[in-house]
Scaffold this motif. Structure first.
Motif, PDB file in Angstrom:
ATOM      1  N   GLU A  65       3.063  -0.558  -5.043  1.00  0.00           N
ATOM      2  CA  GLU A  65       2.424   0.646  -4.506  1.00  0.00           C
ATOM      3  C   GLU A  65       3.461   1.569  -3.883  1.00  0.00           C
ATOM      4  OE1 GLU A  65      -0.558  -0.769  -1.815  1.00  0.00           O
ATOM      5  OE2 GLU A  65      -1.807  -1.565  -3.433  1.00  0.00           O
ATOM      6  N   ASN A  66       4.421   0.997  -3.147  1.00  0.00           N
ATOM      7  CA  ASN A  66       5.485   1.811  -2.554  1.00  0.00           C
ATOM      8  C   ASN A  66       6.351   2.445  -3.638  1.00  0.00           C
ATOM      9  OD1 ASN A  66       4.613   1.127   0.001  1.00  0.00           O
ATOM     10  ND2 ASN A  66       6.101  -0.515   0.244  1.00  0.00           N
ATOM     11  N   GLU A  68       5.476   3.150  -6.685  1.00  0.00           N
ATOM     12  CA  GLU A  68       4.686   4.159  -7.377  1.00  0.00           C
ATOM     13  C   GLU A  68       4.648   5.457  -6.558  1.00  0.00           C
ATOM     14  OE1 GLU A  68       0.700   4.065 -10.058  1.00  0.00           O
ATOM     15  OE2 GLU A  68       0.651   2.979  -8.165  1.00  0.00           O
ATOM     16  N   SER A  69       4.476   5.345  -5.258  1.00  0.00           N
ATOM     17  CA  SER A  69       4.497   6.531  -4.397  1.00  0.00           C
ATOM     18  C   SER A  69       5.852   7.214  -4.462  1.00  0.00           C
ATOM     19  CB  SER A  69       4.199   6.148  -2.941  1.00  0.00           C
ATOM     20  OG  SER A  69       2.916   5.624  -2.819  1.00  0.00           O
ATOM     21  N   ASP A  70       6.909   6.431  -4.421  1.00  0.00           N
ATOM     22  CA  ASP A  70       8.256   6.998  -4.503  1.00  0.00           C
ATOM     23  C   ASP A  70       8.476   7.684  -5.848  1.00  0.00           C
ATOM     24  OD1 ASP A  70       8.731   5.982  -2.000  1.00  0.00           O
ATOM     25  OD2 ASP A  70       9.919   4.265  -2.711  1.00  0.00           O
ATOM     26  N   TYR A  72       6.216   9.159  -7.818  1.00  0.00           N
ATOM     27  CA  TYR A  72       5.506  10.432  -7.858  1.00  0.00           C
ATOM     28  C   TYR A  72       6.125  11.464  -6.934  1.00  0.00           C
ATOM     29  CZ  TYR A  72       2.024   8.447 -10.925  1.00  0.00           C
ATOM     30  OH  TYR A  72       1.408   7.867 -12.005  1.00  0.00           O
ATOM     31  N   ALA A  73       6.810  11.040  -5.910  1.00  0.00           N
ATOM     32  CA  ALA A  73       7.501  11.960  -5.009  1.00  0.00           C
ATOM     33  C   ALA A  73       8.647  12.664  -5.721  1.00  0.00           C
ATOM     34  CB  ALA A  73       8.003  11.216  -3.783  1.00  0.00           C
TER      35      ALA A  73
END
Length: 77
Positions: A65-66, A68-70, A72-73
């Motif tokens: 999850e981390n 994936e967030s990174d 998309y950032a």
């Protein structure tokens, strides 16, 4: 049954010996120690193993999850 190294099994059996001697005044011999060891490995081994797998899955899910967030950032507008 779990694959335990021989030196780890020996250490565990020494702990079993110490526990029964200190807590119950019983001086278990090798066969008694091995019986207690086998009992707990058969009774708790798969539970502990499966619990460890569940914990690892939760850890890797959080890491994903981390990541994936990174990921998309990094998108540009």
């Amino acid at each position: 049954m779990l694959d335990i190294k021989e030196e780890d099994k020996k250490r565990i059996m020494e702990e079993i010996h110490y526990f029964f001697k200190e807590e119950h005044g019983l001086d278990l011999g090798y066969i008694g120690q091995e019986d207690v060891y086998n009992f707990f490995m058969e009774t708790l081994g798969s539970y502990v193993y499966n619990n460890a797998l569940d914990n690892a899955r939760k850890f890797y899910n959080r890491q994903w999850e981390n990541a994936e967030s990174d990921f998309y950032a990094l998108y540009k507008e």
